[in-house]
Enzyme design. Structure first.
Site, PDB file in Angstrom:
ATOM      1  N   TYR A   1      -3.565 -12.520   6.039  1.00  0.00           N
ATOM      2  CA  TYR A   1      -2.838 -13.745   5.691  1.00  0.00           C
ATOM      3  C   TYR A   1      -2.287 -14.345   6.970  1.00  0.00           C
ATOM      4  CZ  TYR A   1       0.648  -9.978   5.319  1.00  0.00           C
ATOM      5  OH  TYR A   1       1.405  -8.853   5.531  1.00  0.00           O
ATOM      6  N   TYR A   2      -2.334 -15.690   7.016  1.00  0.00           N
ATOM      7  CA  TYR A   2      -2.043 -16.391   8.265  1.00  0.00           C
ATOM      8  C   TYR A   2      -0.583 -16.810   8.377  1.00  0.00           C
ATOM      9  CZ  TYR A   2      -6.985 -16.107   9.157  1.00  0.00           C
ATOM     10  OH  TYR A   2      -8.239 -15.614   9.387  1.00  0.00           O
ATOM     11  N   HIS A   3       0.282 -15.829   8.304  1.00  0.00           N
ATOM     12  CA  HIS A   3       1.703 -15.990   8.637  1.00  0.00           C
ATOM     13  C   HIS A   3       1.995 -14.747   9.469  1.00  0.00           C
ATOM     14  CE1 HIS A   3       6.052 -16.960   7.911  1.00  0.00           C
ATOM     15  NE2 HIS A   3       6.142 -15.687   8.266  1.00  0.00           N
TER      16      HIS A   3
ATOM     17  N   LYS B   1       0.818  -1.215   0.000  1.00  0.00           N
ATOM     18  CA  LYS B   1       0.000   0.000   0.000  1.00  0.00           C
ATOM     19  C   LYS B   1       0.859   1.275   0.000  1.00  0.00           C
ATOM     20  CE  LYS B   1      -2.713  -1.789   3.365  1.00  0.00           C
ATOM     21  NZ  LYS B   1      -2.690  -3.240   3.043  1.00  0.00           N
TER      22      LYS B   1
ATOM     23  N   HIS C   1       2.710 -11.455  11.110  1.00  0.00           N
ATOM     24  CA  HIS C   1       3.328 -10.213  10.634  1.00  0.00           C
ATOM     25  C   HIS C   1       2.843  -9.053  11.486  1.00  0.00           C
ATOM     26  CE1 HIS C   1      -0.486 -10.663   8.472  1.00  0.00           C
ATOM     27  NE2 HIS C   1      -0.536  -9.343   8.390  1.00  0.00           N
ATOM     28  N   VAL C   2       3.676  -8.017  11.538  1.00  0.00           N
ATOM     29  CA  VAL C   2       3.380  -6.841  12.356  1.00  0.00           C
ATOM     30  C   VAL C   2       3.360  -5.615  11.446  1.00  0.00           C
ATOM     31  CG1 VAL C   2       4.210  -5.383  14.254  1.00  0.00           C
ATOM     32  CG2 VAL C   2       4.439  -7.879  14.415  1.00  0.00           C
TER      33      VAL C   2
HETATM   34  C1  DD3 Z   1      -2.464  -8.788  -1.039  1.00  0.00           C
HETATM   35  C2  DD3 Z   1      -2.368  -8.988   1.450  1.00  0.00           C
HETATM   36  C3  DD3 Z   1      -1.613  -9.180   0.146  1.00  0.00           C
HETATM   37  C4  DD3 Z   1      -4.085  -8.038  -3.163  1.00  0.00           C
HETATM   38  C5  DD3 Z   1      -3.147  -7.188  -2.669  1.00  0.00           C
HETATM   39  C6  DD3 Z   1      -2.335  -7.557  -1.610  1.00  0.00           C
HETATM   40  N1  DD3 Z   1       3.152  -6.229   0.853  1.00  0.00           N
HETATM   41  C7  DD3 Z   1       0.655  -8.619  -0.578  1.00  0.00           C
HETATM   42  C8  DD3 Z   1       1.791  -9.819  -2.320  1.00  0.00           C
HETATM   43  C9  DD3 Z   1       2.970  -9.162  -2.064  1.00  0.00           C
HETATM   44  C10 DD3 Z   1       1.854  -7.874  -0.302  1.00  0.00           C
HETATM   45  C11 DD3 Z   1       1.984  -6.864   0.687  1.00  0.00           C
HETATM   46  C12 DD3 Z   1      -3.421  -9.649  -1.525  1.00  0.00           C
HETATM   47  C13 DD3 Z   1       0.649  -9.569  -1.586  1.00  0.00           C
HETATM   48 CL1  DD3 Z   1      -2.977  -5.645  -3.369  1.00  0.00          CL
HETATM   49  C14 DD3 Z   1      -4.227  -9.283  -2.597  1.00  0.00           C
HETATM   50  O1  DD3 Z   1      -0.457  -8.365   0.208  1.00  0.00           O
HETATM   51  C15 DD3 Z   1       3.007  -8.176  -1.058  1.00  0.00           C
HETATM   52  N2  DD3 Z   1       4.169  -7.509  -0.827  1.00  0.00           N
HETATM   53  N3  DD3 Z   1       0.966  -6.466   1.462  1.00  0.00           N
HETATM   54  C16 DD3 Z   1       4.213  -6.560   0.105  1.00  0.00           C
HETATM   55  N4  DD3 Z   1       5.363  -5.901   0.287  1.00  0.00           N
END
Ligand code: DD3
Length: 328
Positions: free
Chosen positions: A264-266, A198, A268-269
């Site tokens: 997501y179920y790993h 984001k 993270h903070v």
């Molecule tokens: C996600 C929660 C997941 C759509 C979207 C994001 N940060 C990620 C893959 C790489 C990332 C994240 C699922 C997915 Cl837009 C569906 O988030 C990611 N890499 N939040 C980073 N750095």
């Protein structure tokens, strides 16, 4: 009154300037503004199916469509206007007058192309879950006892195949390698700190970093016991120290928290800048890491046993399970 406000604004501007100075060189050398290479425009053949949601206030739109016959979700978002580009914006733009009345006038300013970029996220192939996730939906607050977690939630999340391949790609250095901000490789208390999707890293105002634990198998807050205190302390201390050093933001400007339920179920903070209303900062989902640590110090089984509250969207399969169990 007015004096303190003015003082506070000056203070925050100074913080901002410092961070820009330390941050600029790094990001400009890599893929900072304008310098990134152009890619073939895969979006030219995007076929829109449906606008899932949009927000005039947040200046974003979530679109479901097809990309070369694959399901896709495209997220478009206008980014904040940065102070460091103001002079270029004023000198290098074209102006159209909308209206003039007394001392007031409004214009449409056409910025140079490199100052008029839209942050774009593509999920492809997108699953039905992705499409649902961005569909505007009403939520209901769920009350989950420790027993509810074990009898309803845990079986549900185990049965789901939420793919966290992207997390493993980060941990195994197969993706986002050059985005890693800090790494503690210890297998038990280690973690990777990197910008969340984001955040475009162009300004610290909407700073959003995530710390992903090296250790696999800690699904969420519910799995945490006092045995994880060294891990949580380590993320808290080293995460804050790195953010102070790199972005010049002290701990007093940070909101450090976990989500329950997480997306997501790993384990993270989240590290976000105080004052930036990131999605999911509400009391119904965010648990401050400082509180989590204290609660585990007071009761090693706090998160395994306490009733936790969280919102679920109307179309969430888990909400259905709570209803079937007569809990809603
Ligand atoms: C996600 C929660 C997941 C759509 C979207 C994001 N940060 C990620 C893959 C790489 C990332 C994240 C699922 C997915 Cl837009 C569906 O988030 C990611 N890499 N939040 C980073 N750095």
């Amino acid at each position: 009154m007015a004096d303190t406000t003015a003082k506070r604004e000056t203070d925050s501007n100074e913080t901002m300037d410092l961070s820009q100075k330390t941050k600029r060189p790094k990001f400009d050398n890599e893929n900072g503004r304008g310098e990134a290479e152009f890619q073939p425009n895969i979006l030219s053949e995007f076929k829109t199916i449906k606008v899932l949601s949009d927000s005039a206030r947040e200046k974003n739109i979530f679109v479901h469509g097809k990309l070369a016959d694959k399901e896709a979700v495209v997220i478009l978002e206008k980014t904040p206007i940065r102070e460091d580009v103001l002079s270029e914006l004023f000198t290098g733009s074209k102006l159209k007058l909308d209206m003039k009345n007394d001392i007031y006038s409004t214009y449409r300013l056409q910025a140079p192309a490199h100052l008029n970029e839209i942050k774009t996220t593509v999920v492809c192939p997108a699953t039905e879950k992705h499409v649902k996730k961005y569909q505007r939906q009403e939520s209901s607050l769920v009350e989950e006892t420790g027993d509810d977690y074990r009898s309803i939630t845990l079986p549900y999340i185990e049965k789901q195949s939420f793919s966290i391949q992207w997390v493993y790609n980060i941990l195994e250095k197969k993706a986002e390698v050059d985005r890693i901000v800090y790494e503690d490789p210890d297998p038990d208390v280690g973690f990777l700190l990197l910008p969340d999707f984001k955040w475009d890293q162009k300004q610290v105002d909407d700073l959003y970093l995530i710390a992903i634990t090296m250790k696999k198998g800690i699904r969420s807050l519910r799995d945490l016991t006092s045995e994880h205190l060294p891990l949580l302390q380590n993320i808290f201390n080293k995460g804050k120290a790195e953010i102070l050093q790199r972005y010049k933001l002290p701990a007093s400007k940070l909101r450090v928290y976990l989500h329950y339920q997480p997306s997501y179920y790993h384990l993270h903070v989240h590290f976000t800048k105080l004052g930036y209303e990131a999605p999911g900062v509400g009391v119904e989902r965010a648990h401050l890491l400082a509180d989590v640590i204290q609660n585990l110090q007071a009761d090693p089984q706090y998160y395994a046993t306490r009733t936790l509250y969280f919102p679920l969207r109307a179309d969430d399969g888990l909400l259905e399970k709570f209803k079937e169990a007569g809990k809603l």
